[in-house]
Design an enzyme around this catalytic site. Structure first.
Site, mmCIF file in Angstrom:
data_model
loop_
_atom_site.group_PDB
_atom_site.id
_atom_site.type_symbol
_atom_site.label_atom_id
_atom_site.label_comp_id
_atom_site.label_asym_id
_atom_site.label_seq_id
_atom_site.Cartn_x
_atom_site.Cartn_y
_atom_site.Cartn_z
ATOM 1 N N MET A 58 0.849 -1.193 0.000
ATOM 2 C CA MET A 58 0.000 0.000 0.000
ATOM 3 C C MET A 58 0.892 1.254 0.000
ATOM 4 O O MET A 58 0.457 2.333 0.392
ATOM 5 C CB MET A 58 -0.942 -0.013 1.194
ATOM 6 C CG MET A 58 -1.913 -1.191 1.131
ATOM 7 S SD MET A 58 -3.471 -0.916 1.953
ATOM 8 C CE MET A 58 -2.937 -0.726 3.633
ATOM 9 N N GLY A 64 11.333 -2.653 5.501
ATOM 10 C CA GLY A 64 10.630 -3.938 5.564
ATOM 11 C C GLY A 64 10.136 -4.338 4.176
ATOM 12 O O GLY A 64 10.353 -5.468 3.720
ATOM 13 N N HIS A 65 9.485 -3.408 3.479
ATOM 14 C CA HIS A 65 9.021 -3.699 2.113
ATOM 15 C C HIS A 65 10.211 -4.040 1.208
ATOM 16 O O HIS A 65 10.143 -4.962 0.396
ATOM 17 C CB HIS A 65 8.320 -2.472 1.502
ATOM 18 C CG HIS A 65 7.045 -2.071 2.173
ATOM 19 N ND1 HIS A 65 6.927 -0.928 2.922
ATOM 20 C CD2 HIS A 65 5.823 -2.662 2.197
ATOM 21 C CE1 HIS A 65 5.685 -0.818 3.368
ATOM 22 N NE2 HIS A 65 4.997 -1.857 2.960
ATOM 23 N N LYS A 179 5.046 -9.393 9.870
ATOM 24 C CA LYS A 179 4.445 -8.475 10.849
ATOM 25 C C LYS A 179 2.927 -8.657 10.822
ATOM 26 O O LYS A 179 2.279 -8.648 11.852
ATOM 27 C CB LYS A 179 4.810 -7.017 10.562
ATOM 28 C CG LYS A 179 4.239 -6.072 11.607
ATOM 29 C CD LYS A 179 4.692 -4.661 11.432
ATOM 30 C CE LYS A 179 4.028 -3.999 10.256
ATOM 31 N NZ LYS A 179 2.558 -3.831 10.443
ATOM 32 N N LEU A 214 8.978 -2.330 11.754
ATOM 33 C CA LEU A 214 8.796 -1.293 10.734
ATOM 34 C C LEU A 214 7.374 -1.360 10.187
ATOM 35 O O LEU A 214 6.843 -2.439 9.935
ATOM 36 C CB LEU A 214 9.811 -1.477 9.602
ATOM 37 C CG LEU A 214 11.283 -1.303 9.995
ATOM 38 C CD1 LEU A 214 12.181 -1.405 8.763
ATOM 39 C CD2 LEU A 214 11.522 0.026 10.713
HETATM 40 O O1 PAF Z 1 -0.177 -5.723 3.832
HETATM 41 C C1 PAF Z 1 -0.565 -4.810 3.087
HETATM 42 O O2 PAF Z 1 0.118 -3.808 2.853
HETATM 43 C C2 PAF Z 1 -1.934 -4.927 2.436
HETATM 44 O O3 PAF Z 1 -2.843 -5.536 3.282
HETATM 45 C C3 PAF Z 1 -1.886 -5.633 1.069
HETATM 46 C C4 PAF Z 1 -1.477 -7.082 1.189
HETATM 47 C C5 PAF Z 1 -0.934 -4.904 0.132
HETATM 48 C C6 PAF Z 1 -3.282 -5.613 0.431
HETATM 49 O O4 PAF Z 1 -3.731 -4.309 0.238
#
Ligand code: PAF
Length: 310
Positions: A58, A64-65, A179, A214
């Site tokens: 999102m 973390g991402h 997380k 994070l």
């Molecule tokens: O974990 C997230 O950021 C959201 O729940 C996801 C998996 C991108 C779905 O919108």
């Protein structure tokens, strides 16, 4: 006045597009905004027999991402990342309105991390017939507890968007951070009930040096709240040792009491559960893998974290 605003809008849009072109030419990452372009991109990869790794996000990206992205880049021929704040998974309109949005910085980070394509759709692009579809997913009992109980409709919204994105991206592997421990169980459940052919890859929680997990929501904390936020992980971490000679109930209570004693913090729930079924355990030996899952309000900001006991 309106004309001036329009002109300055156009100038800043032009600046933004220019920066996007620069990012693209320096990294070859494609920035895709429509379902049509994404479908063409995916078809090309499939024709070339390229494996596709997918990281749905999102946005408001942090380390973390990026750790999920780096793993996807290592394990697949191409990596697609989506940046989409999905309205259907927010049960609280204020939470949706205040969710951090940092698209330009996100695109820059993804280009640097070696991503092949970033998909940045509008709500209309994802839900052309309106956001609230009639379809509900069979998510099983893992979606009924904890977040499912406290955020009605949240997991249906997550399942809805992840299913739609999986249909569009058709990934071989999809990467999710631990997380959101329960979210992974719910997505596995959706994948099984929809008979999707995608491997779900869970990735370890990334923490700041002071231990705070994070999260994009950390940017919403005031400096005082941020300073006290590591108290959540400290309580969880210390409780692992405490649990070695205390009951499940006593371990639960010590965590809640310790966090509730921190100014501005209030535990919404803390559950000690079987890590596979997510059902509460009353004795440590009731399950071979036991997880503690917590949600804490730090001021108005809702933070989640979890820890493995056994
Ligand atoms: O974990 C997230 O950021 C959201 O729940 C996801 C998996 C991108 C779905 O919108």
């Amino acid at each position: 006045m309106r004309e001036e605003e329009e002109i300055s809008g156009r100038v800043s849009l032009r600046g933004f597009r220019l920066r996007q072109i620069l990012i693209k030419s320096s990294s070859d990452m494609q920035i895709i905004r429509s379902v049509g372009e994404l479908t063409d991109y995916v078809a090309k990869q499939k024709n070339n027999r390229h494996s596709i790794g997918f990281v749905p996000t999102m946005g408001a990206l942090h380390a973390g991402h990026i750790s999920l992205v780096e793993r996807a880049v290592k394990e697949n021929a191409v990596t697609v990342v989506s940046v989409f704040v999905n309205p259907t998974q927010f049960n609280n309109p204020e939470d949706l309105a205040t969710y951090p949005r940092t698209e330009e910085a996100d695109i820059r980070l993804l280009a640097k991390a070696g991503v092949s394509a970033v998909f940045v759709p509008t709500v209309k692009e994802i839900y052309p017939d309106g956001a609230h579809t009639v379809k509900t997913y069979d998510l099983g009992s893992v979606a009924e507890v904890m977040e499912g109980k406290h955020r009605p409709g949240h997991f249906q919204g997550v399942a809805q968007v992840v299913h739609r994105l999986f249909e569009l991206v058709n990934p071989d592997r999809a990467y999710f951070g631990e997380k959101d421990f329960q979210q992974i169980a719910v997505i596995r459940s959706m994948v099984a009930s929809e008979h999707l052919d995608v491997e779900i890859v869970p990735c370890p929680i990334r923490r700041a040096d002071d231990g705070l997990a994070l999260s994009s929501r950390n940017t919403l904390l005031t400096p005082d709240q941020r300073m006290r936020a590591p108290g959540i992980y400290e309580a969880l971490k210390d409780s692992v040792e405490y649990s070695l000679n205390h009951s499940v109930r006593a371990t639960h209570d010590t965590v809640v009491e310790r966090i509730d004693a921190i100014p501005e913090m209030k535990v919404e729930y803390f559950e000690i559960v079987d890590a596979r079924t997510l059902m509460p355990v009353e004795e440590w030996d009731e399950a071979s893998e036991v997880q503690g899952c917590i949600t804490v309000f730090n001021g108005k900001v809702r933070l989640i974290d979890n820890i493995r006991y056994r």
